[in-house]
Design a protein around this motif. Sequence first.
Motif, short mmCIF file in Angstrom:
data_model
loop_
_atom_site.label_atom_id
_atom_site.label_comp_id
_atom_site.label_asym_id
_atom_site.label_seq_id
_atom_site.Cartn_x
_atom_site.Cartn_y
_atom_site.Cartn_z
N ALA A 26 48.11 1.42 -17.58
CA ALA A 26 46.50 0.94 -16.76
C ALA A 26 46.83 -0.78 -15.99
N GLU A 27 47.53 -1.49 -16.49
CA GLU A 27 47.48 -2.82 -15.58
C GLU A 27 47.66 -2.65 -14.59
N GLU A 28 49.16 -2.06 -14.21
CA GLU A 28 50.35 -2.23 -13.34
C GLU A 28 48.80 -1.17 -11.91
N LYS A 29 48.23 -0.17 -12.06
CA LYS A 29 47.11 0.49 -11.56
C LYS A 29 45.97 -0.54 -11.58
N ARG A 30 45.71 -1.45 -12.17
CA ARG A 30 44.63 -2.80 -11.76
C ARG A 30 44.37 -3.20 -10.79
N GLN A 31 46.32 -4.34 -11.35
CA GLN A 31 46.66 -5.07 -9.97
C GLN A 31 46.74 -4.22 -8.35
N LEU A 32 47.34 -3.00 -8.43
CA LEU A 32 46.96 -2.78 -7.18
C LEU A 32 45.84 -2.52 -6.81
N LEU A 33 44.57 -1.85 -7.68
CA LEU A 33 43.55 -1.68 -7.31
C LEU A 33 43.23 -2.86 -6.61
N HIS A 34 42.77 -3.69 -7.84
CA HIS A 34 42.91 -5.11 -7.98
C HIS A 34 43.08 -5.86 -5.56
N SER A 35 44.46 -5.84 -5.72
CA SER A 35 44.86 -6.71 -4.42
C SER A 35 44.42 -5.88 -3.62
N GLN A 36 43.77 -4.05 -3.69
CA GLN A 36 43.22 -3.88 -2.20
C GLN A 36 41.89 -4.09 -1.68
N LEU A 84 33.40 -6.41 -9.07
CA LEU A 84 32.92 -5.53 -9.13
C LEU A 84 33.17 -5.21 -10.01
N LEU A 85 35.01 -5.05 -9.66
CA LEU A 85 35.93 -4.26 -11.02
C LEU A 85 35.77 -4.67 -12.49
N GLN A 86 36.07 -6.04 -11.56
CA GLN A 86 36.27 -7.28 -13.06
C GLN A 86 35.30 -7.39 -13.94
N ASP A 87 33.68 -6.86 -13.91
CA ASP A 87 32.83 -5.96 -14.43
C ASP A 87 32.67 -5.68 -14.87
N LEU A 88 33.34 -4.34 -14.64
CA LEU A 88 33.32 -2.76 -14.78
C LEU A 88 34.01 -2.45 -16.03
N GLU A 93 35.11 -5.01 -17.85
CA GLU A 93 34.14 -5.77 -19.23
C GLU A 93 33.51 -4.82 -20.02
N TYR A 94 32.37 -4.49 -18.95
CA TYR A 94 31.18 -3.99 -19.73
C TYR A 94 32.03 -2.13 -20.02
N ASN A 95 32.72 -1.61 -19.86
CA ASN A 95 34.34 -1.03 -20.68
C ASN A 95 34.38 -1.37 -21.57
N LYS A 96 34.80 -2.15 -21.71
CA LYS A 96 35.39 -2.60 -23.51
C LYS A 96 34.43 -3.13 -23.75
N LEU A 97 33.22 -3.80 -23.37
CA LEU A 97 32.42 -3.81 -24.56
C LEU A 97 31.86 -2.38 -25.21
N THR A 98 31.63 -1.05 -24.39
CA THR A 98 30.92 0.15 -24.78
C THR A 98 32.16 0.32 -25.72
N HIS A 99 33.85 0.37 -25.56
CA HIS A 99 34.64 1.14 -26.25
C HIS A 99 34.49 -0.15 -27.70
N PHE A 100 34.21 -1.11 -27.75
CA PHE A 100 34.09 -1.89 -28.99
C PHE A 100 32.60 -1.64 -29.76
N PHE A 101 31.70 -1.29 -28.99
CA PHE A 101 30.39 -0.39 -29.92
C PHE A 101 31.02 0.42 -30.15
N GLU A 102 31.41 1.76 -29.69
CA GLU A 102 31.95 3.30 -29.70
C GLU A 102 32.99 2.59 -31.07
N GLN A 103 33.98 2.02 -31.17
CA GLN A 103 35.01 1.63 -32.65
C GLN A 103 33.48 1.64 -33.79
#
Length: 86
Positions: free
Chosen positions: A33-43, A51-55, A57-67
Amino acid sequence: MTELTNALFEFLTRNYIPGIYTDPEYETVKRYAEEKRQLLHSQLNTTQQQLLQDLLEYNKLTHFFEQEYIFQATLALSRELSNLVR
């Protein structure tokens, strides 16, 4: 969450969840997942990178609430099962 469930959740995450970090499958998926994130980020341009970073971060926060909610549901189920056994 109540103060008690919050304390239990923190205890669980501090003492039991770290075992996931020794799971080879988890490490493989996380690395991929980190490799794919870095590849996308570089493009992306700077605005798109933000926007990617914000997305993410919000996904992490959403996952935390789900947990948290899964934990609360597990506690409630545990109480119900305990009452049935008595």
